[in-house]
Design a protein around this motif. Structure first.
Motif, PDB file in Angstrom:
ATOM      1  N   SER A  68       0.731  -1.256   0.037  1.00 23.68           N
ATOM      2  CA  SER A  68      -0.183   0.030   0.082  1.00 23.68           C
ATOM      3  C   SER A  68       0.846   1.185   0.037  1.00 23.68           C
ATOM      4  CB  SER A  68      -1.007  -0.012   1.288  1.00 23.68           C
ATOM      5  OG  SER A  68      -0.110   0.169   2.329  1.00 23.68           O
ATOM      6  N   GLU A  69       2.170   1.014   0.680  1.00 24.58           N
ATOM      7  CA  GLU A  69       2.886   2.411   0.716  1.00 24.58           C
ATOM      8  C   GLU A  69       3.673   2.551  -0.750  1.00 24.58           C
ATOM      9  OE1 GLU A  69       5.239   2.065   4.312  1.00 24.58           O
ATOM     10  OE2 GLU A  69       3.527   2.735   5.491  1.00 24.58           O
ATOM     11  N   SER A  70       4.131   1.447  -1.318  1.00 29.66           N
ATOM     12  CA  SER A  70       5.111   1.542  -2.220  1.00 29.66           C
ATOM     13  C   SER A  70       4.712   1.134  -3.692  1.00 29.66           C
ATOM     14  CB  SER A  70       6.194   0.876  -1.943  1.00 29.66           C
ATOM     15  OG  SER A  70       6.122  -0.694  -2.065  1.00 29.66           O
ATOM     16  N   GLY A  71       3.396   0.119  -3.581  1.00 31.00           N
ATOM     17  CA  GLY A  71       3.066  -0.122  -4.853  1.00 31.00           C
ATOM     18  C   GLY A  71       3.713  -1.537  -5.389  1.00 31.00           C
ATOM     19  N   THR A  72       4.644  -2.089  -4.633  1.00 27.26           N
ATOM     20  CA  THR A  72       5.365  -3.068  -5.094  1.00 27.26           C
ATOM     21  C   THR A  72       4.494  -4.137  -5.449  1.00 27.26           C
ATOM     22  OG1 THR A  72       7.419  -2.751  -3.424  1.00 27.26           O
ATOM     23  CG2 THR A  72       7.136  -5.000  -4.434  1.00 27.26           C
ATOM     24  N   ASP A  73       4.841  -4.961  -6.518  1.00 29.38           N
ATOM     25  CA  ASP A  73       3.932  -5.998  -7.362  1.00 29.38           C
ATOM     26  C   ASP A  73       3.712  -7.111  -6.212  1.00 29.38           C
ATOM     27  OD1 ASP A  73       2.986  -7.758  -9.354  1.00 29.38           O
ATOM     28  OD2 ASP A  73       4.720  -8.805  -8.845  1.00 29.38           O
ATOM     29  N   PRO A  74       2.287  -7.354  -5.830  1.00 31.03           N
ATOM     30  CA  PRO A  74       1.941  -8.505  -4.888  1.00 31.03           C
ATOM     31  C   PRO A  74       2.822  -9.818  -5.112  1.00 31.03           C
ATOM     32  CG  PRO A  74       0.188  -7.414  -5.629  1.00 31.03           C
ATOM     33  CD  PRO A  74       1.172  -6.863  -6.452  1.00 31.03           C
ATOM     34  N   ASP A  75       3.125 -10.231  -6.449  1.00 32.18           N
ATOM     35  CA  ASP A  75       3.794 -11.558  -6.730  1.00 32.18           C
ATOM     36  C   ASP A  75       5.339 -11.391  -5.916  1.00 32.18           C
ATOM     37  OD1 ASP A  75       2.171 -13.172  -7.906  1.00 32.18           O
ATOM     38  OD2 ASP A  75       2.234 -12.313  -9.756  1.00 32.18           O
ATOM     39  N   THR A  76       5.740 -10.298  -5.922  1.00 35.65           N
ATOM     40  CA  THR A  76       7.196  -9.863  -5.505  1.00 35.65           C
ATOM     41  C   THR A  76       7.095 -10.060  -3.928  1.00 35.65           C
ATOM     42  OG1 THR A  76       7.912  -8.689  -7.379  1.00 35.65           O
ATOM     43  CG2 THR A  76       9.220  -8.171  -5.649  1.00 35.65           C
ATOM     44  N   LEU A  77       6.155  -9.362  -3.371  1.00 36.28           N
ATOM     45  CA  LEU A  77       5.912  -9.469  -1.945  1.00 36.28           C
ATOM     46  C   LEU A  77       5.541 -10.836  -1.602  1.00 36.28           C
ATOM     47  CD1 LEU A  77       4.124  -6.042  -1.564  1.00 36.28           C
ATOM     48  CD2 LEU A  77       6.452  -6.385  -0.704  1.00 36.28           C
ATOM     49  N   ALA A  78       5.002 -11.728  -2.248  1.00 33.50           N
ATOM     50  CA  ALA A  78       4.387 -12.994  -1.829  1.00 33.50           C
ATOM     51  C   ALA A  78       5.697 -13.875  -1.963  1.00 33.50           C
ATOM     52  CB  ALA A  78       3.461 -13.457  -2.826  1.00 33.50           C
ATOM     53  N   ALA A  79       6.574 -13.595  -2.929  1.00 35.43           N
ATOM     54  CA  ALA A  79       7.863 -14.623  -2.984  1.00 35.43           C
ATOM     55  C   ALA A  79       8.606 -14.269  -1.691  1.00 35.43           C
ATOM     56  CB  ALA A  79       8.704 -13.930  -3.993  1.00 35.43           C
ATOM     57  N   ALA A  80       8.655 -13.059  -1.207  1.00 30.68           N
ATOM     58  CA  ALA A  80       9.520 -12.371  -0.256  1.00 30.68           C
ATOM     59  C   ALA A  80       8.875 -13.156   1.277  1.00 30.68           C
ATOM     60  CB  ALA A  80       9.608 -11.026   0.154  1.00 30.68           C
ATOM     61  N   VAL A  81       7.528 -13.319   1.506  1.00 32.79           N
ATOM     62  CA  VAL A  81       6.844 -13.525   2.443  1.00 32.79           C
ATOM     63  C   VAL A  81       6.994 -15.061   2.504  1.00 32.79           C
ATOM     64  CG1 VAL A  81       4.652 -14.174   3.421  1.00 32.79           C
ATOM     65  CG2 VAL A  81       4.921 -11.826   2.710  1.00 32.79           C
ATOM     66  N   VAL A  82       6.987 -15.962   1.456  1.00 34.52           N
ATOM     67  CA  VAL A  82       6.884 -17.322   1.536  1.00 34.52           C
ATOM     68  C   VAL A  82       8.559 -17.785   1.719  1.00 34.52           C
ATOM     69  CG1 VAL A  82       6.802 -19.469  -0.172  1.00 34.52           C
ATOM     70  CG2 VAL A  82       5.009 -17.772  -0.010  1.00 34.52           C
ATOM     71  N   ASP A  83       9.395 -17.057   1.295  1.00 32.89           N
ATOM     72  CA  ASP A  83      10.857 -17.349   1.388  1.00 32.89           C
ATOM     73  C   ASP A  83      11.206 -17.107   2.824  1.00 32.89           C
ATOM     74  OD1 ASP A  83      13.412 -17.929   0.574  1.00 32.89           O
ATOM     75  OD2 ASP A  83      13.952 -15.857   0.891  1.00 32.89           O
ATOM     76  N   ALA A  84      10.685 -15.887   3.402  1.00 34.36           N
ATOM     77  CA  ALA A  84      11.035 -15.791   4.997  1.00 34.36           C
ATOM     78  C   ALA A  84      10.234 -16.893   5.629  1.00 34.36           C
ATOM     79  CB  ALA A  84      10.621 -14.356   5.165  1.00 34.36           C
ATOM     80  N   LEU A  85       9.015 -17.330   5.296  1.00 33.93           N
ATOM     81  CA  LEU A  85       8.605 -18.294   6.050  1.00 33.93           C
ATOM     82  C   LEU A  85       9.064 -19.723   5.963  1.00 33.93           C
ATOM     83  CD1 LEU A  85       5.927 -19.104   7.705  1.00 33.93           C
ATOM     84  CD2 LEU A  85       4.830 -19.658   5.660  1.00 33.93           C
ATOM     85  N   LEU A  86       9.646 -19.957   4.931  1.00 31.87           N
ATOM     86  CA  LEU A  86       9.857 -21.140   4.719  1.00 31.87           C
ATOM     87  C   LEU A  86      11.508 -21.278   5.121  1.00 31.87           C
ATOM     88  CD1 LEU A  86       8.060 -22.508   1.573  1.00 31.87           C
ATOM     89  CD2 LEU A  86       7.469 -22.843   4.014  1.00 31.87           C
ATOM     90  N   HIS A  87      12.266 -20.366   4.912  1.00 28.06           N
ATOM     91  CA  HIS A  87      13.827 -20.311   5.090  1.00 28.06           C
ATOM     92  C   HIS A  87      14.067 -19.374   5.982  1.00 28.06           C
ATOM     93  CE1 HIS A  87      12.590 -21.749   0.725  1.00 28.06           C
ATOM     94  NE2 HIS A  87      13.123 -22.719   1.510  1.00 28.06           N
ATOM     95  N   GLY A  88      13.504 -18.332   6.375  1.00 29.18           N
ATOM     96  CA  GLY A  88      14.160 -17.755   7.621  1.00 29.18           C
ATOM     97  C   GLY A  88      15.005 -16.654   6.706  1.00 29.18           C
ATOM     98  N   LEU A  89      15.995 -16.001   7.501  1.00 31.59           N
ATOM     99  CA  LEU A  89      16.497 -14.928   6.998  1.00 31.59           C
ATOM    100  C   LEU A  89      18.037 -15.193   7.291  1.00 31.59           C
ATOM    101  CD1 LEU A  89      14.380 -11.793   8.163  1.00 31.59           C
ATOM    102  CD2 LEU A  89      14.479 -12.657   6.011  1.00 31.59           C
ATOM    103  N   GLY A  90      18.281 -16.292   7.533  1.00 31.67           N
ATOM    104  CA  GLY A  90      19.857 -16.573   8.022  1.00 31.67           C
ATOM    105  C   GLY A  90      20.396 -17.227   6.579  1.00 31.67           C
TER     106      GLY A  90
END
Length: 193
Positions: free
Chosen positions: A168-190
Motif C-alpha cells: 500500500s505504501e510503495s505499490g510493490t507488485d504482490p507477486d514480488t511481495l508474496a515471494a519474499a513472504v513465502v521465502d521468509a516463512l519457509l527459509h528464514g533470513l539466515g
C-alpha cells in the motif's frame, strides 16, 4: 445493510451503488476514521439519503464493509486452490492474492472486532483454509515435521501484514511481495545451510 436489503437481492444498479459506497467508505475512513455518513455519501457522489437507506447506522456500514472485504479475501484464497494445488504453488498464489485484496481494505480488515455474522463466518472459513494449507505444506516437507503450526500461522500473518503495508505504501507488485513472504516463512533470513 438493512434487513430489507439482506432479504431480497439488489438490482444490478443498486448493487453497484452499494459496492461504490463500500469502496469509497474504505478510502474515506482510512484517511479520517471519524468521517460521517454524510461525508462518505459526498465522496461517493450519492445523496446522504441513499447511504442512510442502505445503512441504518455507521455500525451497519462498517459491518457491511467487513462482510464485503472478508468475502473478497475468501474468494482470493479460493482462487489459489488451498485444498488441491501443490502446497508451494498455493501458498505463493494465495499470499499474492491476499496481499492484493487486503491492501485495498486495510481500514476494514484492521478493525479489532467483527460483528457481522457473515464476516465472522467468512473469517472462520479463512482461518480453516489457512490452517489446512499449512498442514499440507508440512506434509509436503515445506515445513519441518515438528513445526508448531500455530506459531507458523502467526509468523505468516505477521509477514503478510508487513507485505500489505509495503504494497500500500510503495505499490510493490504482490507477486514480488508474496515471494519474499513465502521465502521468509519457509527459509528464514539466515544464510543457506
Amino acid at each position: 445493510m438493512t434487513e430489507t436489503t439482506k432479504e431480497r437481492p439488489l438490482r444490478a444498479d443498486a448493487e453497484r451503488t452499494v459496492r461504490t459506497i463500500l469502496e469509497v467508505a474504505e478510502r474515506v475512513l482510512s484517511e479520517d476514521p471519524t468521517a460521517s455518513l454524510a461525508q462518505i455519501a459526498a465522496a461517493a457522489g450519492v445523496a446522504r439519503t441513499t447511504v442512510h437507506r442502505r445503512f441504518a447506522s455507521r455500525e451497519a456500514l462498517l459491518d457491511a464493509m467487513a462482510a464485503h472485504a472478508f468475502r473478497q479475501v475468501e474468494e482470493a484464497i479460493d482462487v489459489g486452490r488451498p485444498e488441491t494445488a501443490p502446497p508451494l504453488v498455493a501458498l505463493h498464489q494465495i499470499t499474492a492474492n491476499v496481499i492484493q485484496v487486503k491492501s485495498g481494505w486495510r481500514y476494514t480488515v484492521g478493525q479489532p472486532q467483527l460483528r457481522d455474522p457473515d464476516a465472522v463466518a467468512a473469517h472462520a472459513r479463512i482461518f480453516a483454509k489457512g490452517h489446512l494449507l499449512l498442514e499440507r505444506a508440512q506434509q509436503a516437507g515445506l515445513l519441518r515435521p515438528d513445526a508448531d503450526l500455530g506459531w507458523a500461522r502467526r509468523v505468516y500473518h505477521a509477514l503478510l501484514e508487513q507485505a500489505i503495508l509495503e504494497q500500500s505504501e510503495s505499490g510493490t507488485d504482490p507477486d514480488t511481495l508474496a515471494a519474499a513472504v513465502v521465502d521468509a516463512l519457509l527459509h528464514g533470513l539466515g544464510p543457506a545451510r
